[in-house]
Enzyme design. Structure first.
Site, PDB file in Angstrom:
ATOM      1  N   HIS A  84      41.427  32.507  32.083  1.00 27.86           N
ATOM      2  CA  HIS A  84      42.859  32.526  32.145  1.00 27.86           C
ATOM      3  C   HIS A  84      43.039  30.793  33.612  1.00 27.86           C
ATOM      4  O   HIS A  84      42.874  30.345  34.448  1.00 27.86           O
ATOM      5  CB  HIS A  84      43.141  33.121  33.766  1.00 27.86           C
ATOM      6  CG  HIS A  84      44.241  34.459  33.170  1.00 27.86           C
ATOM      7  ND1 HIS A  84      44.903  34.248  32.386  1.00 27.86           N
ATOM      8  CD2 HIS A  84      43.165  35.634  32.762  1.00 27.86           C
ATOM      9  CE1 HIS A  84      45.197  35.864  32.427  1.00 27.86           C
ATOM     10  NE2 HIS A  84      44.298  36.201  32.746  1.00 27.86           N
ATOM     11  N   GLU A 137      41.305  39.652  31.537  1.00 28.64           N
ATOM     12  CA  GLU A 137      41.819  38.892  30.367  1.00 28.64           C
ATOM     13  C   GLU A 137      41.051  37.985  29.958  1.00 28.64           C
ATOM     14  O   GLU A 137      41.681  37.314  29.832  1.00 28.64           O
ATOM     15  CB  GLU A 137      43.118  38.606  30.565  1.00 28.64           C
ATOM     16  CG  GLU A 137      44.581  40.031  31.113  1.00 28.64           C
ATOM     17  CD  GLU A 137      45.116  40.096  31.612  1.00 28.64           C
ATOM     18  OE1 GLU A 137      46.157  40.829  31.189  1.00 28.64           O
ATOM     19  OE2 GLU A 137      45.274  38.591  31.760  1.00 28.64           O
ATOM     20  N   ASP A 160      45.283  29.701  37.029  1.00 30.73           N
ATOM     21  CA  ASP A 160      46.271  30.406  35.539  1.00 30.73           C
ATOM     22  C   ASP A 160      46.538  29.058  34.430  1.00 30.73           C
ATOM     23  O   ASP A 160      45.487  28.139  34.869  1.00 30.73           O
ATOM     24  CB  ASP A 160      47.432  30.760  35.922  1.00 30.73           C
ATOM     25  CG  ASP A 160      47.210  31.816  35.024  1.00 30.73           C
ATOM     26  OD1 ASP A 160      46.788  32.705  33.727  1.00 30.73           O
ATOM     27  OD2 ASP A 160      46.219  33.490  35.794  1.00 30.73           O
TER      28      ASP A 160
END
Length: 543
Positions: A268, A332, A198
């Protein structure tokens, strides 16, 4: 026999505590003495299954102080089935489905039947729950171990029963990961979703790109509490070598658990960019993030090195992990940089992508990346899982969706295979109790035990799509979870509610019975095992 038996369902207070609740139980008169009982098995069972049965015999010995001999000899099964058996007898029954098992306990013999390794494992876990909590202890004892005579038949509702762990935000050592797997195995979960990368850290060794862990595995500070403007200035990090990953995979395999790795892309990825800045739209400099949230700096698909980099990483991951699935994220991913990046815009023009039906050209560019990774992994014999955002735009056939955002029933009814992970029910980083002063700092939200238990996976699913629901999973993100004790506290006892959602049919669920089992039995098991857990759920006024 009518007077001597009592068929039970989940809504009766029947005196047995097993989580997840077995499909059917018929109690019989009498008890079986497990202390010192011989443990025998069908000699045709494979070595891994025999080892699991031997471990069970060792646990009986440790708890009771009376040796339980182990034997795998011809004729044992036939003798037991003829009614002349003694002790525990583990038999292969090819008529049972994968993971299904039966237990027939008589005063002199307990016959356990299954067709595969996991079925035998689950039978053992059920018998351990039927015994006193001392059977879980690592210390020698002198407990009298008895089992109520019964006929029990059980199998899971869903074949995918997962639990997720984020080790990117906070890193957890191998021994704590194994402890996490132990907890999963106790309650018959079979998929471990290992979130390894991440913005805040890269946690798995990739030999072709050593800087991913040497640089991306560490950040020079971390925000303090919930203050996004703060920074403790303390270097933090860690990673797993490939040998350690192999050790975790092997450990999980002996618990009937498949490890599914996640390399989250193309967003990420700030930790990766800190190691290889040439893969970003601006060229950096980048640094593994000190705070939580969603970084706008993402991989640049327009750079010629980016897709080969991803294929190289996934090549090593696919070779390292034997799982059928590789999770490639897809959630995301801000497109702010892509919209301005000349390299990304050039690739969009080259591919002929354009805004269409409310979907941006940049989103279609992400679809292009995901499809490329899916096609590459197919050459390695792997399938992909992605967060439900990958359904936006174009999605190649054969992908599996992890449905996390909720409120989007079109995901569940998309025609793709789906794993149910709705945030409102299965994000275990949320508070467990309403009075937040009684709990460690968390990301926010409120997810009590009863709400987890209330989830019905097929509620919003059309009949023609029900076969596409592979199962259910909960996620444990660790932004605000820095320690082993805090991790276990957030997991337990909510994971027990999850496991009944995964295992039990609706008619076999009852929250009052479940809560009684948790308080009167499982909390004692947690104490014996030394687990940290949330006791406050008992007295939470919201329950």
């Amino acid at each position: 026999m009518v007077l001597a038996t009592c068929t039970l369902n989940a809504r009766q207070a029947d005196g047995i505590s097993v989580i997840p609740r077995p499909q059917s139980v018929t109690l019989l008169k009498g008890t079986f003495r497990a202390s010192g009982a011989a443990v025998n098995c069908d000699p045709s069972l494979d070595a891994k299954t025999q080892q699991a049965i031997q471990r069970f015999a060792s646990q009986l010995f440790l708890a009771s102080g009376k040796p339980s001999s182990f034997a795998a000899a011809p004729g044992i099964v036939e003798t037991a089935k003829a009614g002349n058996g003694r002790g525990f007898v583990f038999c292969r029954d090819s008529s049972l489905e994968p993971e299904e098992y039966t237990i027939n306990i008589q005063p002199k013999c307990a016959i356990v039947s299954a067709s595969d390794f996991n079925g035998f494992l689950y039978a053992i876990q059920t018998m351990k729950q039927l015994l006193p909590p001392a059977v879980y202890s690592k210390d020698a004892g002198s407990e009298t171990l008895t089992l109520q005579c019964m006929e029990l038949r059980d199998k899971p509702r869903f074949r995918y029963r997962g639990m997720h762990l984020d080790v990117a935000r906070h890193f957890f050592p191998v021994e704590e990961v194994k402890k996490y797997l132990d907890i999963m195995a106790t309650f018959k979960l079979n998929r471990f979703h290992f979130h390894l990368t991440d913005d805040q850290g890269w946690r798995v060794e990739i030999k072709k790109y050593p800087l991913l862990t040497e640089v991306g595995g560490y950040r020079s500070g971390t925000m303090i509490g919930r203050d996004f403007s703060s920074d403790d200035g303390i270097t933090y990090g860690g990673f797993y070598t490939q040998e350690q990953i192999k050790d975790i995979i092997s450990y999980a395999d002996h618990l009937g658990i498949t490890v599914i790795p996640e390399i989250d892309l193309p967003g990420h990825m700030l930790a990766a960019l800190s190691a290889y800045p040439e893969l970003g739209c601006t060229g950096g400099p980048y640094e593994a993030w000190h705070k939580w949230g969603i970084a706008e700096q993402v991989l640049c698909p327009g750079k010629p090195k980016t897709l080969p980099f991803l294929r190289d990483v996934l090549d090593e991951i696919a070779d390292l992990f034997p799982s059928e699935y590789i999770h490639i994220g897809g959630d995301e991913c801000p497109k702010v940089e892509w919209e301005k990046c000349p390299d990304c815009q050039a690739l969009i023009n080259e591919l002929g992508l354009e805004d269409k039906d409310g979907v941006s050209a940049e989103q279609f560019l992400q679809n292009y990346i995901m499809t490329d990774m899916q096609n590459f992994l197919a050459t390695k014999g792997k399938k992909i899982i992605g967060w439900d955002e990958i359904l936006e735009g174009d999605l190649a056939e054969g992908a599996t969706l992890m449905y996390w955002r909720g409120g989007h029933p079109e995901v569940a009814n998309s025609g793709y295979d789906v794993i149910m992970v709705p945030t409102d029910y299965f994000y275990f980083d949320y508070y467990q109790v309403k009075d937040k002063e009684k709990a460690p700092v968390s990301i926010g939200g409120y997810l009590p035990l009863e709400k987890v238990y209330s989830f019905e996976p097929l509620n919003e699913v059309k009949p023609e799509n029900m076969d596409h629901i592979l199962g259910v999973q909960a996620n444990l993100w660790t932004e605000y979870i820095p320690s082993n004790e805090h991790l276990e506290y957030m997991l337990l006892p909510r994971m027990l509610a999850l496991c009944e959602d995964q295992w039990c049919t609706p008619e076999n669920k009852d929250y009052d019975r479940f809560l009684k089992d948790v308080i009167e039995h499982e909390f004692k098991v947690f104490d014996v095992l030394g687990y940290s857990y949330c006791k406050e759920v008992i007295g939470d006024p919201a329950l």
